[in-house]
Design an enzyme around this catalytic site. Structure first.
Site, PDB file in Angstrom:
ATOM      1  N   GLU A 200       2.913-117.414 -60.688  1.00  0.00           N
ATOM      2  CA  GLU A 200       3.894-117.324 -61.903  1.00  0.00           C
ATOM      3  C   GLU A 200       4.870-118.383 -61.540  1.00  0.00           C
ATOM      4  OE1 GLU A 200       6.347-116.040 -65.046  1.00  0.00           O
ATOM      5  OE2 GLU A 200       4.104-116.093 -64.721  1.00  0.00           O
TER       6      GLU A 200
ATOM      7  N   HIS B 131     -12.735-121.902 -72.568  1.00  0.00           N
ATOM      8  CA  HIS B 131     -12.689-121.327 -73.771  1.00  0.00           C
ATOM      9  C   HIS B 131     -11.355-121.829 -74.411  1.00  0.00           C
ATOM     10  CE1 HIS B 131     -14.244-119.430 -77.237  1.00  0.00           C
ATOM     11  NE2 HIS B 131     -13.185-118.385 -77.250  1.00  0.00           N
TER      12      HIS B 131
ATOM     13  N   HIS C 210     -11.329-111.262 -84.363  1.00  0.00           N
ATOM     14  CA  HIS C 210     -11.322-112.789 -83.669  1.00  0.00           C
ATOM     15  C   HIS C 210     -12.832-113.124 -83.881  1.00  0.00           C
ATOM     16  CE1 HIS C 210     -10.202-115.711 -81.001  1.00  0.00           C
ATOM     17  NE2 HIS C 210     -11.083-115.540 -80.136  1.00  0.00           N
TER      18      HIS C 210
ATOM     19  N   HIS D  18       4.320-117.085 -77.437  1.00  0.00           N
ATOM     20  CA  HIS D  18       4.311-117.860 -76.245  1.00  0.00           C
ATOM     21  C   HIS D  18       2.824-118.833 -76.495  1.00  0.00           C
ATOM     22  CE1 HIS D  18       6.183-119.338 -72.942  1.00  0.00           C
ATOM     23  NE2 HIS D  18       5.399-118.864 -72.108  1.00  0.00           N
TER      24      HIS D  18
ATOM     25  N   HIS E  45       3.571-121.772 -62.640  1.00  0.00           N
ATOM     26  CA  HIS E  45       3.566-122.046 -63.886  1.00  0.00           C
ATOM     27  C   HIS E  45       4.969-122.350 -64.621  1.00  0.00           C
ATOM     28  CE1 HIS E  45       2.686-121.662 -68.028  1.00  0.00           C
ATOM     29  NE2 HIS E  45       3.316-120.461 -68.326  1.00  0.00           N
TER      30      HIS E  45
END
Length: 352
Positions: free
Chosen positions: A83, A316, A257, A148, A86
């Protein structure tokens, strides 16, 4: 040499620096997006219970200090470091945007310099920081997590558009063309598909459908709850790690999706046909987009059949980002049909 002469002579160097930094920004944003997705996939989004620090520190503390700060939230060093890495990378991206704004101010006298785009980039990155904070404080609320992700793709798009604009700064566009409706349809559907991907991931619906091309052995699953699956006013407060929705809602999200992927493919085929019949300058890039789309479908199938392998999930997301960049490049080629490559003439700042 007076100050006016210095500004005139240094402009090319400042412009070249802005071009290099915007190119760096594209690559760096791409990396930040993937690191953010990796953070999500290894369930490290709440690795640090506070923001912008981690257990009250600027670096991951030891277990004793973490326990003093948050006794009821045990420290997982791996997730905490994921975290924080990032966050460090995202903060560096913000610093890069600040430098580009400073350069924009210094180059504001140049013809066609994209000052507004540079400022917009910084504002969007600041907004991204706010979404990052809300992601933690609202405990992975799916709405914020999805926004986000969309914000990350928006930053990537602005960096790319800034680079394109800088590339023709000081050159006079000869012919401008309006973008065809099929391009707008393709970019809208791809943006929606990215949002659906974020919604699928944030609600842990990636494997709500098993098997392909059917979903849970049905072409149209009988147990799908679209109302609950797309109820965007979900309660704020619960910890959304691992999701809160029931199986029917997650199935509805996943299946939507899949339908979105089909819609994007149709739009890309229509754009390819448009390039093949009316605009030869985009034939090559539309063929590339179809190839990337085919790879994306393959990766999506692998994700379902093999229960979300981490490396495939990252590829992906990377494929979606590359597809977005290709579509933006197509739009740029369509919007500027011809550019004059006469030598750039730099204008001095007027002091009238």
């Amino acid at each position: 040499m007076d100050s006016n002469s210095f500004s005139y002579e240094s402009s090319p160097a400042k412009l070249n620096m802005a071009i290099r930094l915007s190119s760096l920004g594209i690559v760096f944003t791409f990396i930040v997006i993937l690191v953010g997705v990796w953070t999500r996939l290894v369930d490290a989004g709440l690795g640090c219970p506070d923001w912008p620090g981690c257990y009250g520190a600027l670096v991951v503390p030891n277990a004793e200090r973490a326990s003093d700060f948050a006794p009821h939230i045990p420290l997982d060093p791996f997730k905490a470091w994921v975290e924080m890495v990032h966050r460090y990378l995202a903060s560096s991206l913000g610093l890069l945007a600040i430098v580009l704004v400073v350069l924009a101010w210094k180059n504001r006298h140049l013809r066609n310099y994209p000052v507004g785009v540079s400022v917009l980039l910084l504002l969007v990155i600041c907004l991204q920081g706010a979404f990052g904070a809300l992601t933690v404080t609202l405990k992975l609320w799916p709405q914020v997590v999805t926004l986000h992700l969309l914000g990350g793709f928006t930053v990537l798009a602005i960096f790319f558009w800034l680079r394109c604009r800088l590339g023709v700064c000081q050159r006079q566009p000869v012919t401008r063309s309006s973008l065809p409706r099929i391009w707008w349809l393709a970019i809208a559907l791809l943006t929606l598909q990215v949002a659906l991907g974020g919604w699928t991931s944030s609600n842990y619906a990636g494997i709500a459908c098993t098997g392909f091309p059917t979903c849970n052995n049905e072409w149209w699953p009988s147990y799908m709850d679209f109302n609950e699956g797309f109820h965007i006013t979900q309660e704020v407060g619960p910890n959304y790690l691992y999701g809160q929705l029931h199986a029917g809602a997650r199935t509805a999200i996943h299946y939507t999706h899949r339908i979105g992927a089909l819609a994007v493919g149709i739009a890309l085929l229509m754009l390819w046909h448009y390039g093949h019949t009316k605009q030869p300058s985009i034939r090559g890039i539309t063929q590339l987009m179809l190839g990337i789309y085919a790879l994306q479908i393959t990766l999506g199938i692998v994700l379902v059949l093999f229960s979300l392998p981490l490396s495939v999930a990252l590829m992906h997301t990377a494929g979606a980002a590359v597809l977005m960049l290709c579509l933006l490049r197509t739009g740029w080629r369509l919007s500027i049909a011809q550019v004059s490559y006469s030598p750039a003439t730099y204008r001095k700042v007027s002091h009238a």
